[in-house]
Design a protein around this motif. Structure first.
Motif, PDB file in Angstrom:
ATOM      1  N   THR A  44       0.834  -1.195   0.000  1.00 20.30           N
ATOM      2  CA  THR A  44       0.000   0.000   0.000  1.00 20.30           C
ATOM      3  C   THR A  44       0.868   1.243   0.000  1.00 20.30           C
ATOM      4  OG1 THR A  44      -1.782  -1.135   1.166  1.00 20.30           O
ATOM      5  CG2 THR A  44      -1.776   1.273   1.260  1.00 20.30           C
ATOM      6  N   ASN A  45       0.513   2.199  -0.850  1.00 14.47           N
ATOM      7  CA  ASN A  45       1.264   3.448  -0.968  1.00 14.47           C
ATOM      8  C   ASN A  45       0.450   4.578  -0.344  1.00 14.47           C
ATOM      9  OD1 ASN A  45       3.275   2.220  -2.876  1.00 14.47           O
ATOM     10  ND2 ASN A  45       1.441   2.022  -4.125  1.00 14.47           N
ATOM     11  N   TYR A  47      -0.368   8.449   0.654  1.00 13.99           N
ATOM     12  CA  TYR A  47      -0.067   9.798   0.168  1.00 13.99           C
ATOM     13  C   TYR A  47      -0.786  10.823   1.030  1.00 13.99           C
ATOM     14  CZ  TYR A  47       1.834   7.651  -4.051  1.00 13.99           C
ATOM     15  OH  TYR A  47       2.581   6.904  -4.920  1.00 13.99           O
ATOM     16  N   GLU A 353      -4.711   6.199   0.161  1.00 10.32           N
ATOM     17  CA  GLU A 353      -3.985   4.928   0.271  1.00 10.32           C
ATOM     18  C   GLU A 353      -4.279   4.135  -0.995  1.00 10.32           C
ATOM     19  OE1 GLU A 353      -4.985   2.910   3.853  1.00 10.32           O
ATOM     20  OE2 GLU A 353      -4.215   4.491   5.159  1.00 10.32           O
ATOM     21  N   ASP A 356      -0.766  -1.263  -4.618  1.00 13.46           N
ATOM     22  CA  ASP A 356      -0.265  -1.858  -5.858  1.00 13.46           C
ATOM     23  C   ASP A 356      -1.126  -3.066  -6.205  1.00 13.46           C
ATOM     24  OD1 ASP A 356       1.759  -0.008  -6.036  1.00 13.46           O
ATOM     25  OD2 ASP A 356       3.244  -1.287  -5.051  1.00 13.46           O
ATOM     26  N   GLY A 464      -1.911   9.880  -6.529  1.00 18.26           N
ATOM     27  CA  GLY A 464      -0.634   9.230  -6.261  1.00 18.26           C
ATOM     28  C   GLY A 464      -0.359   8.180  -7.321  1.00 18.26           C
ATOM     29  N   ILE A 466       0.656   4.039  -8.469  1.00 23.39           N
ATOM     30  CA  ILE A 466       0.630   2.605  -8.155  1.00 23.39           C
ATOM     31  C   ILE A 466       1.431   1.844  -9.199  1.00 23.39           C
ATOM     32  CG2 ILE A 466      -1.651   2.725  -7.059  1.00 23.39           C
ATOM     33  CD1 ILE A 466      -2.646   1.233  -9.682  1.00 23.39           C
TER      34      ILE A 466
END
Length: 541
Positions: A44-45, A47, A353, A356, A464, A466
């Motif tokens: 999870t990315n 931001y 959030e 990917d 953001g 992914i």
């Protein structure tokens, strides 16, 4: 599968990304049952997104002029009045030419319309359909408001007039409910200017029974387009899906006295109507020229300060023609722009959030959203997520179930979550973006109060980045009795860190071996003899 006659070891495969379908491996002494224990979440990315004030010409809010072409002040709405007689020529005979022209002209400028139909507009020729006058409809002449007998006030209890109003409202709704050219409709029809009063001739105004007929007819005719009336009216205004407009804003808005706009809302228990129905109006013409001039502090009456009126009424829009003609410059214009921004909604995405995704796995998005304005956005326009490739080309969109009208001004955030099980993206890096679509094709773009709004594509908020990666290889785990113990073989494994774990009760798993390997096939031997033992392979994250 044959039941073993001796102590059994069993092999289990676990993949943290995909549930594996494995083949059973036959053993000379024992059988190896291969099962899957579920999938773990992708990376999870997170931001954190920066705030930037949204523009004053966001859709369906702010200041706007009478219909016309104006470039002196940003706006997304325009106002129009029409007499009923221009649209209705008989009990069931209608001519929509003038209304369609008004809506089309405004739409061609990329704006949506707020309009009102009237019977009696002081100083203008009567708006009463001619066939009603020919049938003997009684009227009252008056000289108030510089009218000097030009317009007349009708007998609102007249049976033919009441039927005409019901027929007209039904036909209006059948044709225009949900029309993308229309922003809001003010109920109008009754009273001077359609403002639901005949002051100082109060006895001329429509009785409560007629008020109820008009309001009920509008509710039946309009289930999509939002309606507003001048004040709480009829026998039970609370449940009605109709908001209110204050046409003496920042002049006679706040109480006391109790006959002001807010005073009447309080008396009717309608101060929270803004949560579901819109509030609008007109800045009182007397204060429009001077309310932004700090050298004229007496312009707005004491106790009617603009910002306080906005905060307490939760107004979304105001007819305010003076900011357009002749308009303002310098500090006055800056204050007017800030005043327009303060009206209505302002939506800010503070956090995103973005998970990917595997090529054939789900795409998951979680947003934290704030309404930093004073009112909700009252229509549930489509909210879409999109993916931009490395050239900032929009390659995929997904329509979410998110409802804009549910995001109220609050001290706590709103959380939106969405999972797309069939994202359709190829392997690669993507920017995820967010958009609210205006149903008017060339209408004003909906913009969030974010620094990254329009950063990569006009009308879209960049959230953001992914990654979409290939599906995880599906390893095989097989076992057989050997001279040194129970031999386990892992095959078809992707490069990375893998661990073989064992258990006898499926409750506690103990590592047998861990390895970081680029080899697709490798073996390990369990030298411990056990009456029942099971194995699994745990893959890389």
């Amino acid at each position: 599968m044959a039941r073993p006659k001796k102590a059994s070891h069993r092999a289990v495969v676990e993949d943290p990304h995909d549930c594996l379908t494995m083949q059973c491996a036959a053993c000379s002494i024992l059988s190896a049952a291969l099962v899957c224990a579920g999938a773990a979440a992708a990376a999870t990315n997170p931001y954190s997104l920066s705030y930037r004030p949204a523009p004053p010409d966001n859709p369906l809010k702010g200041f706007f002029p009478y219909a016309g072409t104006y470039t002196t002040f940003p706006h997304s709405l325009e106002w129009g009045y029409l007499p009923l007689r221009s649209l209705m020529t008989g009990p069931t005979n209608f001519d929509w030419t003038d209304l369609d022209k008004l809506l089309d002209d405004i739409a061609q400028r990329g704006h949506q319309t707020v309009f009102r139909i009237y019977l009696d507009y002081p100083s203008k020729p009567t708006g009463i359909p001619q066939y009603l006058l020919d049938a003997g409809l009684a009227t009252h002449a008056y000289t108030d408001y510089s009218n000097n007998g030009i317009s007349v006030s009708p007998d609102y209890e007249n049976t033919l007039l009441r039927q005409a109003l019901r027929n007209f409202i039904a036909a209006l709704g059948a044709r225009y409910d949900g029309d993308s050219r229309v922003g809001f409709i003010t109920v109008g029809l009754l009273g001077f200017w359609g403002e639901w009063h005949t002051y100082p001739h109060d006895a001329w105004f429509a009785p409560v029974s007629v008020q109820d007929e008009v309001l009920t007819a509008y509710e039946r005719a309009f289930g999509k387009t939002k309606l507003l009336v001048r004040k709480p009216a009829g026998t039970n205004p609370g449940p009605r899906r109709i908001g209110y407009h204050d046409d003496s804003f920042a002049y006679q808005t706040l109480d006391p006295p109790d006959w002001t706009f807010l005073g009447e809302l309080k008396a009717a228990g309608e101060t929270n109507k803004w949560r579901t129905q819109p509030m609008g109006g007109e800045v009182r013409p007397e204060v429009q020229p001077c309310m932004w001039d700090t050298n004229q502090p007496a312009c707005v009456p004491v106790g009617q300060e603009y910002s306080t009126c906005v905060n307490l009424t939760h107004a979304s829009w105001m007819l305010n023609h003076r900011v357009f003609v002749p308009g303002f410059t310098g500090a006055q214009k800056d204050l007017a722009l800030a005043g327009a921004r303060r009206l209505g909604y302002e939506l800010y995405v503070s956090n995103a959030e973005l998970a990917d995704a595997r090529l054939s796995g789900p795409l998951a998005v979680r947003l934290e959203l704030w309404n930093t304005g004073v009112a909700p956005f009252y229509y549930d326009w489509p909210v879409q997520l999109g993916a931009l490739d490395s050239h900032n080309t929009l390659v995929r969109t997904w329509t979410t179930p998110w409802r804009l009208s549910s995001v109220l001004p609050a001290e706590t955030n709103t959380v939106w979550s969405y999972t797309e099980t069939n994202h359709g993206l190829a392997i690669g890096l993507y920017k995820l973006v967010l958009c609210v679509h205006n149903p008017l094709t060339n209408g004003a773009l909906f913009r969030f109060a974010n620094q990254t709004q329009d950063a990569n594509l006009a009308g879209w908020l960049t959230l953001g980045q992914i990654s979409v990666v290939s599906n995880l290889a599906r390893p095989r785990l097989s076992g057989s009795r050997g001279l040194a113990g129970f031999d386990l073989q892992v095959s078809s494994a992707a490069p990375g860190v893998w661990a073989v774990e064992q258990t006898s009760d499926f409750a506690v798993w103990t590592p047998l071996v861990a390895t970081n390997t680029s080899t697709a096939e490798w073996t390990v031997t369990d030298g411990v003899s056990s009456p029942a033992r099971f194995y699994r392979v745990v893959g890389p994250p």
